[in-house]
Design a protein around this motif. Structure first.
Motif, PDB file in Angstrom:
ATOM      1  N   HIS A   1      22.252  17.683  47.781  1.00  0.00           N
ATOM      2  CA  HIS A   1      23.169  19.055  47.556  1.00  0.00           C
ATOM      3  C   HIS A   1      24.409  18.625  46.766  1.00  0.00           C
ATOM      4  CE1 HIS A   1      21.875  20.945  52.021  1.00  0.00           C
ATOM      5  NE2 HIS A   1      21.389  19.877  51.455  1.00  0.00           N
ATOM      6  N   GLN A   2      24.331  17.848  45.638  1.00  0.00           N
ATOM      7  CA  GLN A   2      24.918  17.803  44.491  1.00  0.00           C
ATOM      8  C   GLN A   2      24.279  17.661  43.649  1.00  0.00           C
ATOM      9  OE1 GLN A   2      28.628  17.812  45.078  1.00  0.00           O
ATOM     10  NE2 GLN A   2      28.766  17.810  43.318  1.00  0.00           N
ATOM     11  N   PHE A   3      25.444  18.748  42.178  1.00  0.00           N
ATOM     12  CA  PHE A   3      24.913  18.729  41.330  1.00  0.00           C
ATOM     13  C   PHE A   3      24.562  17.514  40.709  1.00  0.00           C
ATOM     14  CE2 PHE A   3      25.938  18.735  36.643  1.00  0.00           C
ATOM     15  CZ  PHE A   3      24.733  19.523  36.036  1.00  0.00           C
ATOM     16  N   GLN A   4      23.862  17.381  40.182  1.00  0.00           N
ATOM     17  CA  GLN A   4      23.105  16.194  39.628  1.00  0.00           C
ATOM     18  C   GLN A   4      22.730  15.839  38.457  1.00  0.00           C
ATOM     19  OE1 GLN A   4      22.455  11.918  42.295  1.00  0.00           O
ATOM     20  NE2 GLN A   4      23.562  13.497  43.707  1.00  0.00           N
ATOM     21  N   LYS A   5      22.551  15.268  37.541  1.00  0.00           N
ATOM     22  CA  LYS A   5      21.442  14.731  36.099  1.00  0.00           C
ATOM     23  C   LYS A   5      21.395  13.198  36.710  1.00  0.00           C
ATOM     24  CE  LYS A   5      21.190  14.718  30.771  1.00  0.00           C
ATOM     25  NZ  LYS A   5      22.555  14.692  29.471  1.00  0.00           N
ATOM     26  N   LEU A   6      19.836  13.385  36.740  1.00  0.00           N
ATOM     27  CA  LEU A   6      19.715  11.453  36.814  1.00  0.00           C
ATOM     28  C   LEU A   6      18.996  10.709  34.859  1.00  0.00           C
ATOM     29  CD1 LEU A   6      17.166  12.052  40.375  1.00  0.00           C
ATOM     30  CD2 LEU A   6      19.818  11.982  39.291  1.00  0.00           C
TER      31      LEU A   6
ATOM     32  N   GLY B   1      12.882  24.115  47.919  1.00  0.00           N
ATOM     33  CA  GLY B   1      12.676  23.642  49.354  1.00  0.00           C
ATOM     34  C   GLY B   1      14.555  23.616  49.915  1.00  0.00           C
ATOM     35  N   ASP B   2      14.139  23.860  51.630  1.00  0.00           N
ATOM     36  CA  ASP B   2      15.589  24.455  52.432  1.00  0.00           C
ATOM     37  C   ASP B   2      15.253  25.207  52.288  1.00  0.00           C
ATOM     38  OD1 ASP B   2      14.648  21.794  53.630  1.00  0.00           O
ATOM     39  OD2 ASP B   2      15.621  20.964  52.563  1.00  0.00           O
ATOM     40  N   LEU B   3      14.643  26.300  52.013  1.00  0.00           N
ATOM     41  CA  LEU B   3      15.310  27.592  51.603  1.00  0.00           C
ATOM     42  C   LEU B   3      16.399  28.039  53.343  1.00  0.00           C
ATOM     43  CD1 LEU B   3      13.637  27.718  49.312  1.00  0.00           C
ATOM     44  CD2 LEU B   3      12.927  29.758  49.861  1.00  0.00           C
ATOM     45  N   PHE B   4      15.260  27.861  54.032  1.00  0.00           N
ATOM     46  CA  PHE B   4      16.332  28.081  55.779  1.00  0.00           C
ATOM     47  C   PHE B   4      16.400  26.822  56.274  1.00  0.00           C
ATOM     48  CE2 PHE B   4      12.303  31.109  55.706  1.00  0.00           C
ATOM     49  CZ  PHE B   4      13.380  32.719  55.350  1.00  0.00           C
TER      50      PHE B   4
ATOM     51  N   ILE C   1      16.123  15.791  34.063  1.00  0.00           N
ATOM     52  CA  ILE C   1      15.892  15.444  35.406  1.00  0.00           C
ATOM     53  C   ILE C   1      17.236  16.235  36.097  1.00  0.00           C
ATOM     54  CG2 ILE C   1      14.719  14.330  36.842  1.00  0.00           C
ATOM     55  CD1 ILE C   1      13.679  12.549  34.892  1.00  0.00           C
ATOM     56  N   TYR C   2      16.916  17.534  36.793  1.00  0.00           N
ATOM     57  CA  TYR C   2      18.545  17.748  38.304  1.00  0.00           C
ATOM     58  C   TYR C   2      18.386  17.968  39.388  1.00  0.00           C
ATOM     59  CZ  TYR C   2      20.658  18.623  32.953  1.00  0.00           C
ATOM     60  OH  TYR C   2      21.454  18.211  31.768  1.00  0.00           O
ATOM     61  N   TYR C   3      19.425  17.795  39.549  1.00  0.00           N
ATOM     62  CA  TYR C   3      19.252  18.783  41.332  1.00  0.00           C
ATOM     63  C   TYR C   3      20.338  20.041  41.093  1.00  0.00           C
ATOM     64  CZ  TYR C   3      17.493  14.698  43.996  1.00  0.00           C
ATOM     65  OH  TYR C   3      16.316  13.273  44.978  1.00  0.00           O
ATOM     66  N   SER C   4      19.807  20.867  41.472  1.00  0.00           N
ATOM     67  CA  SER C   4      20.971  21.760  41.368  1.00  0.00           C
ATOM     68  C   SER C   4      22.049  21.444  42.540  1.00  0.00           C
ATOM     69  CB  SER C   4      20.382  22.953  41.030  1.00  0.00           C
ATOM     70  OG  SER C   4      19.403  23.335  42.492  1.00  0.00           O
TER      71      SER C   4
ATOM     72  N   ILE D   1      16.377  30.089  35.849  1.00  0.00           N
ATOM     73  CA  ILE D   1      17.138  29.669  37.109  1.00  0.00           C
ATOM     74  C   ILE D   1      16.597  28.913  38.281  1.00  0.00           C
ATOM     75  CG2 ILE D   1      18.564  30.453  39.091  1.00  0.00           C
ATOM     76  CD1 ILE D   1      19.570  32.465  38.124  1.00  0.00           C
ATOM     77  N   HIS D   2      17.035  27.704  38.065  1.00  0.00           N
ATOM     78  CA  HIS D   2      16.754  26.819  38.734  1.00  0.00           C
ATOM     79  C   HIS D   2      17.782  26.366  40.193  1.00  0.00           C
ATOM     80  CE1 HIS D   2      17.086  21.806  39.744  1.00  0.00           C
ATOM     81  NE2 HIS D   2      16.479  22.770  40.875  1.00  0.00           N
ATOM     82  N   ALA D   3      17.043  26.424  41.980  1.00  0.00           N
ATOM     83  CA  ALA D   3      18.320  26.748  42.624  1.00  0.00           C
ATOM     84  C   ALA D   3      17.018  25.620  43.577  1.00  0.00           C
ATOM     85  CB  ALA D   3      18.660  28.064  42.834  1.00  0.00           C
ATOM     86  N   ALA D   4      17.976  25.621  44.847  1.00  0.00           N
ATOM     87  CA  ALA D   4      17.494  25.186  45.752  1.00  0.00           C
ATOM     88  C   ALA D   4      18.488  24.298  47.312  1.00  0.00           C
ATOM     89  CB  ALA D   4      17.154  23.332  46.059  1.00  0.00           C
TER      90      ALA D   4
END
Length: 403
Positions: free
Chosen positions: A198-203, A56-59, A209-212, A4-7
Motif C-alpha cells: 500500500h506504499q508507492f515504491q520503485k523496485l 488487485g484488491d479493488l474490493f 517496476i512499481y507499486y502504485s 494510469i496504474h492503480a491498485a
C-alpha cells in the motif's frame, strides 16, 4: 503511450474503530474510498489516457455488497463513454472464487482469470500493446508465476500486471504470488504494474517496476499521501508521475508533558498542535504523549477521558479528528524503579521476534490478515510500547510510593 496504474482501491473498507466519530466526520471517512476512486477516474478522463490498469484488491473483501459493485461499475462506465479500456486483476482480498457470480462489467473492461494470459490492444496512435496478468482464485497464492509471463513478440510494448509480494526467507510469509526483482527484470517486459503493497515504491532502475500503493489510506499504518501512477511510456524513456487521489490523511503528532501538567494544559497543547496541520483533507490524528511517571493526570489518558474531551473540542468541524491518544515510553528513561533497563532490553530481544510471536499466536496465524498484521514492524513496535506501559503502571507506581 500514456496510462494510469492503480491498485488496492479497497472499496467498502469498514474503517474499524472510527464509527464513534460524529456523523458528519464518519460520512467523510466511510465514503473516502469511493471519493478517491472518483478522483482516479476523473484524472484518467482529464489526461485522456490510453488505458487504465487496476491491479488487485479493488474490493476490501471477497463478498462485496451490491452497492460497492454498482459504484465501481458506474465509474468504469464513465471510462467506457470516452473509449478508455480498463484491465482488472483480482487480488488476495477480492479473489474471484467459483461461487461468486461475476458482475456484468461494461464492454471496455477486461478481467483476467486465474491463468496468466495476455490481451493485445491497438492504441489510437496505431501502436500494439500486450497486457499480461492473472487473478487470484483463493486468498493465498504460494506459487511463483513469473515464468508464465511471456512477452508478445508481435507487440510494440509489453506490460505486466502482478498483485504480489517479494519473496522472503520466511516461507510462511510467501502467500501472495511471490517473486524476486531479478525475475521481473529478466522477464522482458517494458513495465511491471504491481499491487498489494500500500506504499508507492520503485523496485528497480534498469526496468520500470512499481507499486502504485493504495489510493486511500485506511489505517494509521497507511499514513502519507496516497494515489496512483500516471505513466508515459515510449521506446526511449519511461516517465512515472505520482498523482494524489486520497481525501483523508492519517497523521501523527507528539507532545511532551510532565507531572505538573494539568488536564486543561494538556488539552490546549494537543489542540494547538493539531491545528498546525493545515490541509484541505480531513486529517485523522493519533496523538502521542511522552508522559512522566507520577503525573497526577495520568489516569485520564489511560481511561479515555482525555480523548473524549479532545474529541469534543473538534466534534463540530470536519477538518480534524483525533481518534486516539497513546503514551510513548522511552526504554532508556527511568520510567520504572524496580525493573532494570538492561533486563528489559535483553528480554525485548528474545521475546519480540517473528518466531515467538508466531508460536504465541498459534492457529490464529492461519488467517492471513492476522499474520500479516502482527508481522508488520509498526505493529510489533506498538506491542512493545503496550508492554512498557503495563510495566510502568505497576513498577512505576511502586517506585512512586517509595520516593
Amino acid at each position: 503511450m500514456k496510462f494510469i496504474h492503480a491498485a488496492d482501491l479497497h472499496l467498502d473498507s469498514p474503517f474499524l474503530g472510527l464509527k464513534t466519530a460524529p456523523a458528519s466526520i464518519w460520512k467523510l471517512i466511510y465514503s473516502s474510498s469511493e471519493r478517491a476512486t472518483i478522483n482516479l477516474i476523473d484524472r484518467a478522463i482529464s489526461e485522456q489516457v490510453d488505458f487504465i490498469l487496476l491491479v488487485g484488491d479493488l474490493f476490501d473483501r471477497e463478498t462485496q455488497n451490491i452497492q460497492a459493485q454498482l459504484f465501481l461499475r458506474n465509474q468504469l462506465e464513465r471510462l467506457d463513454e470516452v473509449d478508455i479500456p480498463v484491465f482488472i486483476s483480482w487480488g488476495n482480498h477480492d479473489y474471484s472464487s467459483e461461487s461468486r457470480p461475476e458482475i456484468d462489467w461494461p464492454s471496455n473492461v477486461t478481467v483476467f482469470d486465474s491463468q496468466v494470459s495476455s490481451h493485445k490492444i491497438q492504441l489510437k496512435s496505431g501502436e500494439q500493446v500486450a497486457i499480461s496478468g492473472f487473478s487470484y482464485r483463493t486468498r493465498w497464492l504460494n506459487e511463483d508465476l513469473i515464468s508464465n509471463f511471456v512477452p508478445d513478440k508481435n507487440a510494440e510494448f509489453n506490460i505486466a500486471m502482478l498483485h504480489g509480494g517479494e519473496k522472503t526467507g520466511e516461507i510462511r510469509n510467501n502467500h501472495y504470488a511471490p517473486f524476486t526483482v531479478g525475475e521481473l527484470t529478466a522477464a522482458g517486459f517494458d513495465y511491471w504494474a504491481l499491487g498489494h503493497i500500500h506504499q508507492f515504491q520503485k523496485l528497480a532502475s534498469s526496468v520500470p517496476i512499481y507499486y502504485s500503493g493504495t489510493i486511500q489510506g485506511r489505517n494509521h499504518n497507511e499514513d502519507g499521501t496516497k494515489g496512483a501512477l500516471l505513466v508515459n511510456l515510449t521506446h526511449t524513456e519511461t516517465k512515472v508521475n505520482f498523482i494524489e487521489t486520497d481525501v483523508i490523511t492519517w497523521q501523527k503528532i507528539s507532545i511532551s508533558v510532565d507531572e505538573k501538567s494539568s488536564i486543561a494544559e494538556i488539552l490546549e497543547l494537543m489542540a494547538d498542535k493539531i491545528k498546525e496541520n493545515i490541509s484541505d483533507k480531513l486529517a485523522l490524528i493519533s496523538v502521542e504523549i511522552e508522559n512522566q511517571v507520577g503525573n497526577t493526570e495520568e489516569t485520564a489518558i489511560q481511561n479515555g477521558t482525555l480523548l473524549e474531551r479532545l474529541q469534543d473540542m473538534f466534534s463540530r468541524q470536519t477538518s480534524y479528528w483525533p481518534y486516539e491518544i497513546k503514551e510513548v515510553i522511552q526504554p532508556n528513561e527511568r520510567v520504572f524503579s524496580e525493573v532494570d533497563n538492561k533486563f528489559w532490553q535483553a528480554s525485548e530481544a528474545q521475546l519480540f521476534t517473528d518466531d515467538v510471536i508466531t508460536e504465541t499466536a498459534g492457529t490464529l496465524f492461519s488467517n492471513a490478515f492476522i499474520a500479516n498484521h502482527f508481522h508488520d514492524q509498526k505493529v510489533q513496535s506498538e506491542l512493545k510500547q503496550a508492554v512498557l506501559r503495563n510495566i510502568k503502571q505497576k513498577a512505576g507506581h511502586k517506585g512512586g510510593q517509595s520516593e
